[in-house]
Structure formats: C-alpha cells, structure tokens
Design an enzyme around this catalytic site. Structure first.
Site, PDB file in Angstrom:
ATOM      1  N   THR A  72       0.835  -1.203   0.000  1.00  0.00           N
ATOM      2  CA  THR A  72       0.000   0.000   0.000  1.00  0.00           C
ATOM      3  C   THR A  72       0.868   1.251   0.000  1.00  0.00           C
ATOM      4  O   THR A  72       0.649   2.176  -0.801  1.00  0.00           O
ATOM      5  CB  THR A  72      -0.923  -0.007   1.247  1.00  0.00           C
ATOM      6  N   ASN A 150      -5.153  -9.254  -7.877  1.00  0.00           N
ATOM      7  CA  ASN A 150      -5.254  -9.981  -6.603  1.00  0.00           C
ATOM      8  C   ASN A 150      -6.555 -10.767  -6.481  1.00  0.00           C
ATOM      9  O   ASN A 150      -6.617 -11.767  -5.787  1.00  0.00           O
ATOM     10  CB  ASN A 150      -5.127  -9.003  -5.433  1.00  0.00           C
ATOM     11  N   GLN A 178       1.278  -9.228  -6.381  1.00  0.00           N
ATOM     12  CA  GLN A 178       0.804 -10.616  -6.495  1.00  0.00           C
ATOM     13  C   GLN A 178       1.664 -11.455  -7.439  1.00  0.00           C
ATOM     14  O   GLN A 178       1.461 -12.662  -7.536  1.00  0.00           O
ATOM     15  CB  GLN A 178      -0.655 -10.641  -6.988  1.00  0.00           C
ATOM     16  N   SER A 198       5.354  -6.636  -1.932  1.00  0.00           N
ATOM     17  CA  SER A 198       4.997  -6.681  -0.513  1.00  0.00           C
ATOM     18  C   SER A 198       5.537  -7.963   0.121  1.00  0.00           C
ATOM     19  O   SER A 198       5.415  -9.049  -0.467  1.00  0.00           O
ATOM     20  CB  SER A 198       3.469  -6.640  -0.407  1.00  0.00           C
ATOM     21  N   HIS A 200       4.541  -9.800   2.830  1.00  0.00           N
ATOM     22  CA  HIS A 200       3.668 -10.860   3.341  1.00  0.00           C
ATOM     23  C   HIS A 200       2.922 -11.612   2.242  1.00  0.00           C
ATOM     24  O   HIS A 200       2.272 -12.615   2.517  1.00  0.00           O
ATOM     25  CB  HIS A 200       2.683 -10.312   4.386  1.00  0.00           C
ATOM     26  N   THR A 236      13.625   5.619  10.806  1.00  0.00           N
ATOM     27  CA  THR A 236      14.617   4.578  11.099  1.00  0.00           C
ATOM     28  C   THR A 236      14.273   3.291  10.352  1.00  0.00           C
ATOM     29  O   THR A 236      13.128   2.840  10.385  1.00  0.00           O
ATOM     30  CB  THR A 236      14.661   4.326  12.626  1.00  0.00           C
ATOM     31  N   CYS A 324      -8.684  -6.442   1.997  1.00  0.00           N
ATOM     32  CA  CYS A 324      -8.923  -5.089   2.485  1.00  0.00           C
ATOM     33  C   CYS A 324     -10.393  -4.708   2.349  1.00  0.00           C
ATOM     34  O   CYS A 324     -10.897  -3.891   3.082  1.00  0.00           O
ATOM     35  CB  CYS A 324      -8.065  -4.104   1.708  1.00  0.00           C
TER      36      CYS A 324
HETATM   37  N1  PLP Z   1      -1.477  -4.545  -4.314  1.00  0.00           N
HETATM   38  C1  PLP Z   1      -2.049  -5.734  -4.465  1.00  0.00           C
HETATM   39  C2  PLP Z   1      -2.266  -6.285  -5.831  1.00  0.00           C
HETATM   40  C3  PLP Z   1      -2.472  -6.456  -3.337  1.00  0.00           C
HETATM   41  O1  PLP Z   1      -3.051  -7.654  -3.489  1.00  0.00           O
HETATM   42  C4  PLP Z   1      -2.267  -5.901  -2.051  1.00  0.00           C
HETATM   43  C5  PLP Z   1      -2.771  -6.605  -0.837  1.00  0.00           C
HETATM   44  O2  PLP Z   1      -3.828  -7.215  -0.878  1.00  0.00           O
HETATM   45  C6  PLP Z   1      -1.623  -4.658  -1.952  1.00  0.00           C
HETATM   46  C7  PLP Z   1      -1.245  -4.009  -3.100  1.00  0.00           C
HETATM   47  C8  PLP Z   1      -1.338  -4.041  -0.617  1.00  0.00           C
HETATM   48  O3  PLP Z   1      -0.247  -4.654  -0.027  1.00  0.00           O
HETATM   49  P1  PLP Z   1       0.021  -4.551   1.557  1.00  0.00           P
HETATM   50  O4  PLP Z   1      -0.975  -5.438   2.217  1.00  0.00           O
HETATM   51  O5  PLP Z   1       1.427  -5.012   1.722  1.00  0.00           O
HETATM   52  O6  PLP Z   1      -0.144  -3.112   1.920  1.00  0.00           O
END
Ligand code: PLP
Length: 381
Positions: A72, A150, A178, A198, A200, A236, A324
């Site tokens: 994000t 996603n 993704q 990202s 995670h 930091t 989200c």
């Molecule tokens: N972009 C895509 C395509 C995603 O699937 C996601 C998370 O679902 C994000 C951005 C956001 O990533 P983060 O959860 O690391 O903020």
C-alpha cells in the site's frame, strides 16, 4: 479441527527460513543503521546486504531498491510521488481493476481524483490497450497497470503497456505485489518506471515492502524528516525486516517455476471439480492468462459472503475478494469492471493456493465445498 488455508492472495504465512532470518537479525542487531558507531555500522551493513540480495533476485540495481512498509505504501509513494513532482500535478490513469491502494487515489475523495482517468478492461479483466493509447494521446503522464490481479489472478499485457507508455513518454507504475514469486519478474526488462512488492504476499514478513524506482526517475517524497532511503522514505530503517525480506524474495524467486507448475496443477484440479459441483458456476477471467494459484469462481444463485462463512465453519479459508475490502458489503469493483452484474459479482468467491497447499488440501476443500453447497441449496428451498 482440520483447517485448509486457501487465501494466499490475502497473505501467505511466513516460511520457517524467513522467520529464522528475522529472529537472527533481531537477536544480533543493537544499533540504528544511521549511527556511526560499530553497532550502527553493523546494522547498515545488514541493510545494504539485504538491498543487494533483493536487487540481484529481482534483476534491479541496488540503488533502485527502496524499503517501505508494504504494498500500500509503495503504491501510494509511487503514484503520488510521480504525479506531484510537477506543478500542477501530472494527470494519472489507472486500470479499472487496480488494488484499492492505487484505485482509490484516482477515485473521489482520493487526492488525484480530479486529474485521473480509468482504463477499462475486457470481460476477461484485461486492460484495453486501444483505450490506453487514446488516454496517452490525451496526455496521461502517469499510468498504473498491475502485473497480476489480486482477486482474479488475471495477468496484464505489461510489455505492450510499457511499450505504449514509452512511446508517449509517460511513467508506468506496475503493482507486482501478487506476481513476484508467481511469475517471472525482471525489473531491468519490465519497462516500468516504478514497481511495488509486498513481503507478506511472498511468505515474507508482514510490515515491509519494496518500491523499485528506475535510475533517473525522480519522485516527490510524501514523508519528511530524515535522509533514510535517500530522503524518499525517512524514518529509522526496519533492518531485521529487510534482512528477512531478502531471504523471502530469494526463496520465492528461486522456487518460482517449480511452485508455479505444482500450484497450477492443484488449482486446475480444484477448479474443474468445483465447477462440476455447481453446474452454472464459471471462473471469472478464465479466458485470460492467470496466476497459477488463483481461482475466482462465480456461483450464480448463491451469496459469496455466505459461502465464505459456511466454508470457514467447515475448516476452509477462502475470500470474497481483496482482504482489504472483504469486510465491506460493496461488490468487487474488479468484477463490476469486467461487466459482471452486481448479483454475480456478489456470488463470487476467491480461492488462492500457496506453497504449503497439497493434494489432500484440494480434496478436503472440495469435500467441504460439496457439503456446504448441498446445505445452502436445502436452506434455499
Ligand atoms: N497490491 C495488491 C495487488 C495487493 O493484493 C495488495 C494486498 O492485498 C496490496 C497491493 C497491498 O499490499 P500490503 O498489504 O502489503 O499493503
């Protein structure tokens, strides 16, 4: 009770090697990477080593790798940063299927809504290149098209998009959150000015992400107050997370082709059997190239949210769309952009497989799906 996790596009559990790297760094680090003493220098070395390893794995230069808190922040930093570098801010055009961290910048009340346009997609969820060219001709200066979606897993024709952007002198931002670890990814050849990743989503640590910025591309910083990450992202540095992220990226890239082939087989097996359990069911985006791990299935006549909750009770974790927005009642903007009527968008469920998924998981999920579908039909009678 047995649980089968089929929501890897929301987050993919951290792998043991990454956890080990994280703990090792937490235990050994004491200094701030900006401090001059030995402890600080040790932290700086670990941070720069992580940057170099990530650059090598993603075919980028180390000075093109910036650490952020996640996808994000990377998306916001890239798009706002590219637009706000000019006065007045440059116009932005985003695909209709972008993640909310891109899409909402361009929609009211987002900060760029007044100078944004949306690139429509086909019924399969693929961006319309002809329309993009018209928008570029009308002076779109910053373009955002994601590598893979996603919700549906649909892969965009990034090479063609990049060619068009290059031809019209526009910046291209690619959300690769993704795709890294699931598709081949080379920052040197993807043709984008910036790209987001990202931790995670690739079995790395949550709370860290990457923004890749092509050499020579300038962004207006959004945060102020320090020289870290060359002034673009002051604060930091999270050195232990960066160290663990490097491990996650290396492993995801190294295992990608073997994992992709395995996941595609599991996904197809699941998808074919799931479709036969509910004959009017169809796969959203089936006609387009898709990520090997993602299956977004529309079950006409059913409520996707009710299906997800019933599956959860039976031990299967799935999702109605991006994590989200799955708490919200609104139907997916991605599926609506593909032309699905609201009722069918609401009848869709995403199953996303990951490195830990097995044949037994597929069988268990199918058994549970079959019993849930039976029960839902009976309750509707
Ligand atoms: N972009 C895509 C395509 C995603 O699937 C996601 C998370 O679902 C994000 C951005 C956001 O990533 P983060 O959860 O690391 O903020």
């Amino acid at each position: 009770m047995r649980r089968v996790y089929l929501d890897h596009n929301a987050t993919s559990p951290m792998r043991p090697e990454v956890r080990e790297a994280l703990l090792e760094a937490i235990d050994s680090l004491h200094g701030n990477a900006s401090s001059l003493h030995a402890e600080g220098r040790a932290a700086r070395r670990l941070l720069e080593d992580a940057r170099e390893r990530i650059a090598a794995a993603l075919d980028a230069h180390p000075d093109e790798v910036f650490f952020t808190s996640g996808g994000t922040e990377s998306n916001n930093t890239a798009i706002l940063g590219l637009s706000l570098r000019t006065k007045p801010p440059s116009s932005v055009t985003v695909s209709a299927v972008e993640h909310p961290s891109v899409y909402e910048l361009a929609q009211p009340p987002g900060p760029l809504a007044e100078r944004s346009t949306v690139i429509p997609v086909s019924a399969e969820g693929v961006v319309c290149l002809e329309r993009l060219e018209v928008l570029l001709r009308n002076r779109a200066r910053v373009v955002a098209v994601m590598h893979a979606n996603n919700e549906t897993g649909v892969i965009q024709p990034i090479e063609e998009v990049a060619d068009l952007c290059r031809r019209y002198g526009a910046y291209l931002h690619v959300d690769a959150v993704q795709s890294v670890g699931r598709l081949a990814f080379s920052f040197a050849s993807i043709g984008a000015s910036t790209a987001s990743i990202s931790g995670h989503k690739l079995q790395g640590p949550p709370g860290i992400g990457l923004l890749l910025i092509r050499r020579g591309t300038r962004l207006q910083p959004l945060l102020f107050g320090g020289p870290q990450e060359r002034g673009l992202r002051p604060g930091t540095e999270a050195v232990a997370l960066a160290h663990a992220m490097a491990r996650a990226v290396e492993l995801a890239v190294a295992e990608r082709s073997e994992q992709s082939a395995r996941l595609r087989r599991l996904r197809d097996q699941f998808e074919n059997a799931a479709l036969s359990l509910w004959p009017p069911a169809r796969v959203n985006g089936a006609g387009a190239p898709r990520l090997p791990n993602t299956s977004n299935i529309c079950f006409p006549g059913l409520d996707g949210q009710a299906l997800v909750m019933a599956l959860d009770m039976e031990g299967v974790a799935a999702s109605t769309g991006s994590a989200c927005s799955s708490g919200a009642a609104a139907p997916s903007h991605v599926l609506l952009a593909m032309g699905l009527p609201e009722e069918l968008a609401r009848a869709s469920v995403r199953f996303s497989f990951g490195p830990g998924s097995t044949d037994e998981d597929v069988q268990f999920a199918l058994d549970r799906l079959q019993s849930v579908l039976r029960r839902l039909v009976q309750s509707q009678r």
